[in-house]
Design an enzyme around this catalytic site. Structure first.
Site, short mmCIF file in Angstrom:
data_model
loop_
_atom_site.label_atom_id
_atom_site.label_comp_id
_atom_site.label_asym_id
_atom_site.label_seq_id
_atom_site.Cartn_x
_atom_site.Cartn_y
_atom_site.Cartn_z
N HIS A 41 -25.13 -24.28 12.14
CA HIS A 41 -25.16 -24.44 13.59
C HIS A 41 -25.51 -23.15 14.34
CE1 HIS A 41 -22.89 -28.09 12.50
NE2 HIS A 41 -23.43 -28.59 13.59
N HIS A 48 -29.81 -30.70 9.62
CA HIS A 48 -28.80 -31.26 8.72
C HIS A 48 -28.46 -32.69 9.11
CE1 HIS A 48 -26.58 -29.33 12.05
NE2 HIS A 48 -25.72 -30.33 11.91
N CYS A 83 -18.37 -38.38 16.28
CA CYS A 83 -19.56 -37.82 15.66
C CYS A 83 -19.14 -36.79 14.63
CB CYS A 83 -20.51 -37.23 16.69
SG CYS A 83 -19.78 -36.00 17.76
N HIS A 85 -20.35 -35.01 10.44
CA HIS A 85 -21.29 -34.76 9.35
C HIS A 85 -20.75 -35.35 8.05
CE1 HIS A 85 -21.38 -31.39 12.26
NE2 HIS A 85 -22.69 -31.60 12.19
N GLU A 103 -10.13 -39.01 13.35
CA GLU A 103 -10.07 -38.47 14.71
C GLU A 103 -9.30 -39.37 15.66
OE1 GLU A 103 -13.82 -37.40 16.41
OE2 GLU A 103 -14.36 -36.07 14.75
N TYR A 119 -32.96 -34.46 16.70
CA TYR A 119 -32.97 -33.66 17.92
C TYR A 119 -32.60 -32.21 17.64
CZ TYR A 119 -28.02 -34.95 17.62
OH TYR A 119 -26.75 -35.19 17.18
N GLU A 130 -27.37 -27.66 17.78
CA GLU A 130 -27.31 -28.93 17.07
C GLU A 130 -28.73 -29.31 16.66
OE1 GLU A 130 -24.94 -30.38 15.84
OE2 GLU A 130 -23.15 -30.08 17.05
N GLU A 132 -30.18 -31.70 14.30
CA GLU A 132 -29.62 -32.78 13.50
C GLU A 132 -30.57 -33.95 13.28
OE1 GLU A 132 -24.88 -32.21 14.11
OE2 GLU A 132 -25.85 -33.66 15.44
N TRP A 175 -25.69 -33.47 23.20
CA TRP A 175 -26.39 -34.52 22.45
C TRP A 175 -26.08 -35.94 22.95
CZ3 TRP A 175 -22.40 -31.50 20.59
CH2 TRP A 175 -21.20 -32.16 20.33
#
Length: 197
Positions: A41, A48, A83, A85, A103, A119, A130, A132, A175
């Site tokens: 990042h 990624h 959101c 990874h 979460e 993006y 970001e 991604e 994002w």
């Protein structure tokens, strides 16, 4: 694997510290390697794999989350339901379901793929980027969120009109609109045309 901040490490079975790794991908989403989470990042950012989840209640309202103030990236801003990874080798669908529960303390009663979007969004506040290849998911939630305070500051269900009003006055993740706009066809199919997404 336990939930840890981006700058933390996890202990492996032999007692050594392992960094949190992300899956690096090419422009077609093909895995080409791994990188430590924070390093991926840092500007200019490494492309990624990521995922974004949009969950709705039975009235077609979108569940938003406000990111916890202790987050290393975009703390305190509003964003989509969840959101994150996938771990290297973890299927995006499995990662999305796992992180939604970690979460928010809820499991989607229905979740479906909603495409991908690529993006590059710098975050001026942190200097992080970001970069991604993001797998999108839409679904339904039928239980009351029980957020982990280390991850989530607040939650809110919103109609399209309420989202527009809130988006005009509150700070959202860089994002958010990109992933929402990319997911809209699947969102409309899930919620129906009368809701207005």
């Amino acid at each position: 694997m336990p939930i840890t901040p981006a700058t933390a490490t996890t202990c492996s079975s032999n007692g050594t510290a392992d960094p949190i790794l992300l899956e690096l991908v090419d422009e077609n989403g093909v895995t080409i390697g791994t990188a430590e989470k924070l390093a991926a990042h840092q500007a200019p950012g490494l492309l990624h794999r990521a995922f974004s989840v949009f969950l709705f209640d039975e009235r077609g309202r979108l569940l938003l989350q406000q990111r916890a103030l202790g987050k290393y990236h975009s703390p305190g801003v509003w964003s989509n339901t969840c959101c994150g990874h996938p771990y290297p080798g973890e299927a995006p669908f499995a990662a999305a379901a796992r992180r939604t529960f970690e979460e928010l303390g809820v499991s989607p009663s229905l979740m479906a793929e909603a495409g991908t979007v690529r993006y590059n969004h710098p975050d001026p506040a942190s200097g992080l980027v970001e970069q991604e290849y993001n797998h999108l998911f839409v679904g339904m939630v039928q239980s009351v969120p029980r957020p982990d305070p280390e991850e989530v500051g607040d939650t809110l269900f919103v109609t399209p009109a309420e989202l527009a009003e809130r988006h005009a006055k509150d700070v959202f993740s860089s994002w958010f609109m990109t992933v929402l706009d990319a997911a809209r066809p699947a969102v409309r199919e899930l919620t129906g045309p009368s809701v207005g997404w």
